[in-house]
Design an enzyme around this catalytic site. Sequence first.
Site, PDB file in Angstrom:
ATOM      1  N   HIS A 110       0.839  -1.207   0.000  1.00 15.13           N
ATOM      2  CA  HIS A 110       0.000   0.000   0.000  1.00 15.13           C
ATOM      3  C   HIS A 110       0.870   1.251   0.000  1.00 15.13           C
ATOM      4  O   HIS A 110       2.030   1.232   0.437  1.00 15.13           O
ATOM      5  CB  HIS A 110      -0.956  -0.005   1.197  1.00 15.13           C
ATOM      6  CG  HIS A 110      -0.259   0.050   2.527  1.00 15.13           C
ATOM      7  ND1 HIS A 110       0.319   1.194   3.025  1.00 15.13           N
ATOM      8  CD2 HIS A 110      -0.042  -0.907   3.443  1.00 15.13           C
ATOM      9  CE1 HIS A 110       0.858   0.947   4.201  1.00 15.13           C
ATOM     10  NE2 HIS A 110       0.660  -0.335   4.482  1.00 15.13           N
ATOM     11  N   GLN A 126       2.069   5.174   1.056  1.00 18.39           N
ATOM     12  CA  GLN A 126       2.376   5.770   2.365  1.00 18.39           C
ATOM     13  C   GLN A 126       1.091   6.216   3.063  1.00 18.39           C
ATOM     14  O   GLN A 126       0.204   6.815   2.451  1.00 18.39           O
ATOM     15  CB  GLN A 126       3.291   6.984   2.192  1.00 18.39           C
ATOM     16  CG  GLN A 126       3.685   7.611   3.529  1.00 18.39           C
ATOM     17  CD  GLN A 126       4.263   9.003   3.376  1.00 18.39           C
ATOM     18  OE1 GLN A 126       3.595   9.920   2.894  1.00 18.39           O
ATOM     19  NE2 GLN A 126       5.500   9.156   3.775  1.00 18.39           N
ATOM     20  N   GLU A 148      -1.892  -7.108   7.988  1.00 22.68           N
ATOM     21  CA  GLU A 148      -0.548  -6.912   8.524  1.00 22.68           C
ATOM     22  C   GLU A 148      -0.387  -7.653   9.845  1.00 22.68           C
ATOM     23  O   GLU A 148      -1.378  -7.980  10.513  1.00 22.68           O
ATOM     24  CB  GLU A 148      -0.283  -5.410   8.699  1.00 22.68           C
ATOM     25  CG  GLU A 148       1.115  -5.048   9.142  1.00 22.68           C
ATOM     26  CD  GLU A 148       2.218  -5.470   8.153  1.00 22.68           C
ATOM     27  OE1 GLU A 148       2.475  -6.693   8.063  1.00 22.68           O
ATOM     28  OE2 GLU A 148       2.808  -4.596   7.509  1.00 22.68           O
TER      29      GLU A 148
END
Length: 191
Positions: free
Chosen positions: A11, A13, A84
């Site tokens: 992805h 920033q 994540e």
Amino acid sequence: MTYPTIWFLRHGQTEWNRDHRLQGRLDSPLTDQGVAEARRQASLMPPILAAGPALIVSPLGRARQTADIALCGTAYRTDPRLMEIDAGDWQGLRREDILEAHPDLAARAPTPLDIYEAAPGGEGLAAFHARIRDFMQDLQGPTVIVAHGLLGQVLRAEACGLPPEDAGRLSNLQGCVYRLDKGVETRLEAP
């Protein structure tokens, strides 16, 4: 193990990336720079998308925001195994504050993956790697994945036959596409 061809996109920033905060399962939106990075990825995707690979994205907002741009509006599915690594009690904290509070960890010059591995109440590298490997073993053919930096490092290490402990030393760039094919990684970047 040999996996189908994978194109991995981290992805763009986010506000928390910019502020050096551990996001883990928490979320923050893309910055203007992050949107620009997703647009750079989008410029690389038409020939890849034309081949009809599976498109699988983390359900977290920052990955979906990136996918909406980078995949040029093409429909995709999400998979929770692409979230994540969970940073437990350290989610939301600044990396500098964690290292200041834990000089023993700081003394080891840890990679971001090392910091997440040390997080109290976190997922840990072994469970994280097992989750990613489980996902990868389900791949049926060429696949585009939009997810997260640390997940990408561990996934790329697995695809290239590296031990998960070495994953934190791999590059972790935004705005590019990592192509993984037959154990070899190639980084694609917009001109």
